[in-house]
Design a protein around this motif. Structure first.
Motif, PDB file in Angstrom:
ATOM      1  N   UNK A   9       0.834  -1.208   0.000  1.00 19.35           N
ATOM      2  CA  UNK A   9       0.000   0.000   0.000  1.00 19.35           C
ATOM      3  C   UNK A   9       0.865   1.254   0.000  1.00 19.35           C
ATOM      4  N   UNK A  10       1.941   1.211   0.759  1.00 21.81           N
ATOM      5  CA  UNK A  10       2.854   2.361   0.786  1.00 21.81           C
ATOM      6  C   UNK A  10       3.462   2.579  -0.590  1.00 21.81           C
ATOM      7  N   UNK A  11       3.922   1.509  -1.201  1.00 25.33           N
ATOM      8  CA  UNK A  11       4.585   1.615  -2.503  1.00 25.33           C
ATOM      9  C   UNK A  11       3.591   2.024  -3.591  1.00 25.33           C
ATOM     10  N   UNK A  12       2.355   1.521  -3.487  1.00 23.72           N
ATOM     11  CA  UNK A  12       1.355   1.792  -4.523  1.00 23.72           C
ATOM     12  C   UNK A  12       0.937   3.254  -4.564  1.00 23.72           C
ATOM     13  N   UNK A  13       1.201   4.004  -3.498  1.00 27.20           N
ATOM     14  CA  UNK A  13       0.840   5.420  -3.485  1.00 27.20           C
ATOM     15  C   UNK A  13       1.612   6.202  -4.541  1.00 27.20           C
ATOM     16  N   UNK A  14       2.775   5.702  -4.932  1.00 29.42           N
ATOM     17  CA  UNK A  14       3.538   6.353  -5.989  1.00 29.42           C
ATOM     18  C   UNK A  14       4.358   7.543  -5.538  1.00 29.42           C
ATOM     19  N   UNK A  15       4.467   7.750  -4.233  1.00 29.28           N
ATOM     20  CA  UNK A  15       5.277   8.860  -3.729  1.00 29.28           C
ATOM     21  C   UNK A  15       6.733   8.430  -3.660  1.00 29.28           C
ATOM     22  N   UNK A  16       7.625   9.268  -4.136  1.00 29.79           N
ATOM     23  CA  UNK A  16       9.036   8.899  -4.209  1.00 29.79           C
ATOM     24  C   UNK A  16       9.687   8.830  -2.827  1.00 29.79           C
ATOM     25  N   UNK A  17       9.226   9.661  -1.898  1.00 29.10           N
ATOM     26  CA  UNK A  17       9.831   9.696  -0.563  1.00 29.10           C
ATOM     27  C   UNK A  17       8.715   9.843   0.463  1.00 29.10           C
ATOM     28  N   UNK A  18       8.766   9.014   1.488  1.00 30.73           N
ATOM     29  CA  UNK A  18       7.717   9.035   2.512  1.00 30.73           C
ATOM     30  C   UNK A  18       8.332   8.801   3.891  1.00 30.73           C
ATOM     31  N   UNK A  19       7.576   9.209   4.892  1.00 33.26           N
ATOM     32  CA  UNK A  19       7.831   8.781   6.263  1.00 33.26           C
ATOM     33  C   UNK A  19       6.721   7.806   6.635  1.00 33.26           C
ATOM     34  N   UNK A  20       7.102   6.617   7.051  1.00 36.47           N
ATOM     35  CA  UNK A  20       6.148   5.608   7.496  1.00 36.47           C
ATOM     36  C   UNK A  20       6.202   5.574   9.021  1.00 36.47           C
ATOM     37  N   UNK A  21       5.055   5.788   9.655  1.00 44.90           N
ATOM     38  CA  UNK A  21       5.011   5.881  11.113  1.00 44.90           C
ATOM     39  C   UNK A  21       3.977   4.914  11.685  1.00 44.90           C
ATOM     40  N   UNK A  22       4.340   4.156  12.718  1.00 41.24           N
ATOM     41  CA  UNK A  22       3.314   3.380  13.409  1.00 41.24           C
ATOM     42  C   UNK A  22       2.227   4.322  13.928  1.00 41.24           C
ATOM     43  N   UNK A  23       0.975   3.932  13.758  1.00 42.99           N
ATOM     44  CA  UNK A  23      -0.123   4.823  14.144  1.00 42.99           C
ATOM     45  C   UNK A  23      -0.069   5.190  15.615  1.00 42.99           C
ATOM     46  N   UNK A  24       0.431   4.278  16.450  1.00 45.02           N
ATOM     47  CA  UNK A  24       0.424   4.502  17.894  1.00 45.02           C
ATOM     48  C   UNK A  24       1.830   4.496  18.490  1.00 45.02           C
ATOM     49  N   UNK A  25       2.830   4.784  17.689  1.00 42.11           N
ATOM     50  CA  UNK A  25       4.199   4.776  18.179  1.00 42.11           C
ATOM     51  C   UNK A  25       4.574   6.081  18.853  1.00 42.11           C
ATOM     52  N   UNK A  26       5.745   6.094  19.468  1.00 37.46           N
ATOM     53  CA  UNK A  26       6.280   7.306  20.100  1.00 37.46           C
ATOM     54  C   UNK A  26       7.800   7.229  20.071  1.00 37.46           C
ATOM     55  N   UNK A  27       8.433   8.379  20.260  1.00 40.39           N
ATOM     56  CA  UNK A  27       9.899   8.459  20.333  1.00 40.39           C
ATOM     57  C   UNK A  27      10.585   7.851  19.112  1.00 40.39           C
ATOM     58  N   UNK A  28       9.983   8.019  17.950  1.00 43.48           N
ATOM     59  CA  UNK A  28      10.530   7.548  16.672  1.00 43.48           C
ATOM     60  C   UNK A  28      10.588   6.032  16.569  1.00 43.48           C
ATOM     61  N   UNK A  29       9.994   5.317  17.529  1.00 48.25           N
ATOM     62  CA  UNK A  29      10.020   3.862  17.487  1.00 48.25           C
ATOM     63  C   UNK A  29       9.282   3.353  16.253  1.00 48.25           C
ATOM     64  N   UNK A  30      10.004   2.681  15.376  1.00 44.35           N
ATOM     65  CA  UNK A  30       9.407   2.140  14.169  1.00 44.35           C
ATOM     66  C   UNK A  30       9.246   3.109  13.016  1.00 44.35           C
ATOM     67  N   UNK A  31       9.602   4.364  13.197  1.00 43.88           N
ATOM     68  CA  UNK A  31       9.470   5.335  12.106  1.00 43.88           C
ATOM     69  C   UNK A  31      10.522   5.030  11.033  1.00 43.88           C
ATOM     70  N   UNK A  32      10.084   5.095   9.771  1.00 41.95           N
ATOM     71  CA  UNK A  32      10.970   4.778   8.648  1.00 41.95           C
ATOM     72  C   UNK A  32      10.952   5.936   7.655  1.00 41.95           C
ATOM     73  N   UNK A  33      12.115   6.497   7.377  1.00 36.95           N
ATOM     74  CA  UNK A  33      12.265   7.483   6.303  1.00 36.95           C
ATOM     75  C   UNK A  33      12.632   6.704   5.051  1.00 36.95           C
ATOM     76  N   UNK A  34      11.714   6.639   4.099  1.00 35.08           N
ATOM     77  CA  UNK A  34      11.808   5.692   2.994  1.00 35.08           C
ATOM     78  C   UNK A  34      11.803   6.418   1.653  1.00 35.08           C
ATOM     79  N   UNK A  35      12.803   6.124   0.820  1.00 36.57           N
ATOM     80  CA  UNK A  35      12.899   6.719  -0.517  1.00 36.57           C
ATOM     81  C   UNK A  35      12.973   5.616  -1.552  1.00 36.57           C
ATOM     82  N   UNK A  36      12.198   5.784  -2.635  1.00 41.82           N
ATOM     83  CA  UNK A  36      12.161   4.810  -3.722  1.00 41.82           C
ATOM     84  C   UNK A  36      12.921   5.368  -4.926  1.00 41.82           C
ATOM     85  N   UNK A  37      13.893   4.621  -5.407  1.00 40.63           N
ATOM     86  CA  UNK A  37      14.585   4.983  -6.631  1.00 40.63           C
ATOM     87  C   UNK A  37      14.155   4.080  -7.770  1.00 40.63           C
ATOM     88  N   UNK A  38      14.764   4.256  -8.918  1.00 37.30           N
ATOM     89  CA  UNK A  38      14.397   3.443 -10.073  1.00 37.30           C
ATOM     90  C   UNK A  38      14.696   1.974  -9.840  1.00 37.30           C
TER      91      UNK A  38
END
Length: 344
Positions: free
Chosen positions: A139-168
């Motif tokens: 679902x994240x990839x299908x959005x077509x955004x080249x760069x995203x932050x993926x965050x757990x809905x109920x996380x805190x203190x950056x636990x599980x946060x992912x700074x994600x970039x898609x290249x070719x």
């Protein structure tokens, strides 16, 4: 006398207690989250109640998740169950209290769900990155955004946060999360992954408890490091500000990052843009009008012409040794709290 619901002996409770005593008020009564979970607690009639973080106590974490075993140190597990248990426990406090809560449970319920918090901010005109809810890597990839932050809905203190970039032909992901023996852990360092299978496995593991995905908002740099601000809004006014700097996209200070030069950043931004940013933080906090205080994370874009809010945190006021006019965050909160209680 105020009642603090927290982890007895934790530095958050100690620092707030010290601020109350320094103001010449009686020492707060302390109710432990373990007792709240057990239903074995009482609150003095009319006492205002401060809800403190239930974090950093493995048994409280287990009780809130309703789990048979405690999580291993740093283990990311059962975030949705934890959220449900935490809000249910806070509701028990709410029902037992006859005085005001400095952070209403309705506010907690929204601030601890990044999807709902983001939607509220957006609906009320606070600038935030575009975002959507997801549960899987696909679902994240299908959005077509080249760069995203993926965050757990109920996380805190950056636990599980992912700074994600898609290249070719490759991906790049920065996160403090790591898989170990089929379990997911939050570590005190940032990993850089380029293997899509590993990233997908982490995202899917987190996605079982719900994800909030944001379009990557490029952060400004100062002195060669990216930065954002933690702004504590107290009684409706931006009170304490710390600059969080990093060499990776994740700026949380516990990840080996450093506080930046506040005066230097303010000068670089310029007074007009700085004032506008703080006003945005106050508007973000105003989305939770019943809360005495909130920690707002604010990002500047390169060049400082634009800014956006990344998070609003119910327990974002722990900024040790940060003084404004000789007052730390807790002293400022006590000063704001007691006139409010007397007036009420």
């Amino acid at each position: 006398m105020i009642t603090v619901v927290g982890i007895p002996g934790h530095r958050r409770v100690k620092l707030f207690r010290a601020a109350v005593l320094a103001a010449g008020r009686p020492a707060p009564a302390v109710v432990g989250w373990r007792d709240v979970c057990a239903g074995d607690f009482a609150i003095a009639p009319g006492s205002p109640v401060r809800l403190e973080s239930p974090g950093e106590d493995a048994e409280v974490d287990r009780l809130l998740r309703g789990a048979d075993r405690p999580a291993a140190h740093g283990e990311i597990i059962g975030l949705a169950a934890w959220y449900s248990g935490f809000i249910a426990a806070a509701r028990r406090v709410e029902r037992a209290a006859t005085g005001p809560l400095t952070t209403p449970v309705d506010d907690l319920a929204v601030m601890f769900d990044k999807r709902r918090c983001h939607a509220r901010l957006r609906e009320r005109g606070v600038p935030v990155p575009a975002g959507f809810a997801a549960r899987t890597y696909e679902e994240v990839r299908a959005a077509g955004w080249a760069r995203v932050f993926v965050k757990p809905a109920h996380g805190s203190s950056a636990s599980g946060v992912i700074a994600l970039a898609f290249g070719t032909n490759r991906i790049s992901a920065y996160t403090s999360a790591a898989l170990d023996g089929g379990r997911l852990f939050n570590e005190l360092r940032v990993h850089h992954y380029t293997d899509e299978r590993t990233v997908a496995a982490i995202v899917d593991r987190l996605g079982a408890d719900g994800l909030h995905v944001e379009r990557w908002f490029p952060k400004a740099t100062h002195a060669g490091r990216v930065f954002d601000l933690r702004v504590v809004v107290i009684g409706g006014r931006a009170s304490h500000v710390v600059v969080r700097t990093s060499r990776t996209p994740l700026t949380n200070l516990h990840l080996g990052n450093a506080r930046g030069d506040l005066a230097g950043v303010r000068a670089a931004v310029g007074e007009e843009r700085w004032a506008a940013a703080l006003e945005t933080c106050e508007r973000a906090a105003a989305c939770f009008p019943g809360s005495l205080h909130a920690g707002v994370d604010l990002m500047f874009a390169p060049g400082y012409a634009e800014h956006a809010v990344a998070e609003v945190n119910a327990f974002g006021d722990l900024l040790p040794n940060l003084l404004v006019d000789g007052r730390d965050t807790y002293t400022a909160e006590v000063e704001a709290l007691f006139p409010k209680v007397v007036a009420g």
